[in-house]
Design a protein around this motif. Structure first.
Motif, mmCIF file in Angstrom:
data_model
loop_
_atom_site.group_PDB
_atom_site.id
_atom_site.type_symbol
_atom_site.label_atom_id
_atom_site.label_comp_id
_atom_site.label_asym_id
_atom_site.label_seq_id
_atom_site.Cartn_x
_atom_site.Cartn_y
_atom_site.Cartn_z
ATOM 1 N N PHE A 71 63.347 11.393 -8.487
ATOM 2 C CA PHE A 71 62.794 10.879 -7.241
ATOM 3 C C PHE A 71 61.465 11.553 -6.916
ATOM 4 O O PHE A 71 60.481 10.878 -6.599
ATOM 5 N N LEU A 72 61.426 12.876 -7.008
ATOM 6 C CA LEU A 72 60.195 13.602 -6.708
ATOM 7 C C LEU A 72 59.095 13.280 -7.713
ATOM 8 O O LEU A 72 57.920 13.173 -7.344
ATOM 9 N N TRP A 73 59.469 13.141 -8.971
ATOM 10 C CA TRP A 73 58.493 12.792 -10.001
ATOM 11 C C TRP A 73 57.864 11.440 -9.710
ATOM 12 O O TRP A 73 56.659 11.264 -9.801
ATOM 13 N N GLY A 74 58.700 10.453 -9.353
ATOM 14 C CA GLY A 74 58.183 9.128 -9.017
ATOM 15 C C GLY A 74 57.404 9.123 -7.718
ATOM 16 O O GLY A 74 56.414 8.403 -7.569
ATOM 17 N N PHE A 75 57.809 9.940 -6.767
ATOM 18 C CA PHE A 75 57.136 10.014 -5.472
ATOM 19 C C PHE A 75 55.773 10.688 -5.589
ATOM 20 O O PHE A 75 54.810 10.267 -4.944
ATOM 21 N N LEU A 76 55.691 11.716 -6.386
ATOM 22 C CA LEU A 76 54.451 12.481 -6.525
ATOM 23 C C LEU A 76 53.511 11.922 -7.582
ATOM 24 O O LEU A 76 52.356 12.309 -7.629
ATOM 25 N N LYS A 77 53.969 11.011 -8.369
ATOM 26 C CA LYS A 77 53.178 10.469 -9.472
ATOM 27 C C LYS A 77 52.042 9.623 -8.997
ATOM 28 O O LYS A 77 51.938 8.950 -8.093
#
Length: 77
Positions: A71-77
């Protein structure tokens, strides 16, 4: 030799993380892996009474950490 609860929990976190990786590559494989892991753990608990809930808790922690990481990877990407 019996392992402590914390050791068992930490040993099964990578299994949950691996399942998250499988979910990215091939979701049906992730489902099969989950079912296989649960059958294995429950059969071990049934046969040798090894308190499988400790292993399952570690697995679920791995799933949660992996899911939050995705989730964080997709959010921060």
């Amino acid at each position: 030799m019996r392992l402590s609860t914390n050791v068992r929990l930490f040993l099964h976190i990578p299994v949950g993380l691996l399942n998250v990786f499988f979910a990215l590559i091939c979701p049906p494989l992730s489902i099969l892996f989950f079912i296989g892991f649960m059958i294995y753990e429950l059969s071990e608990d049934w046969r040798i009474k090894d308190q499988a809930y400790k292993d399952i808790a570690g697995y679920l922690w791995g799933l949660a950490i992996g899911g939050i990481g995705l989730f964080l990877w997709g959010f921060l990407k």
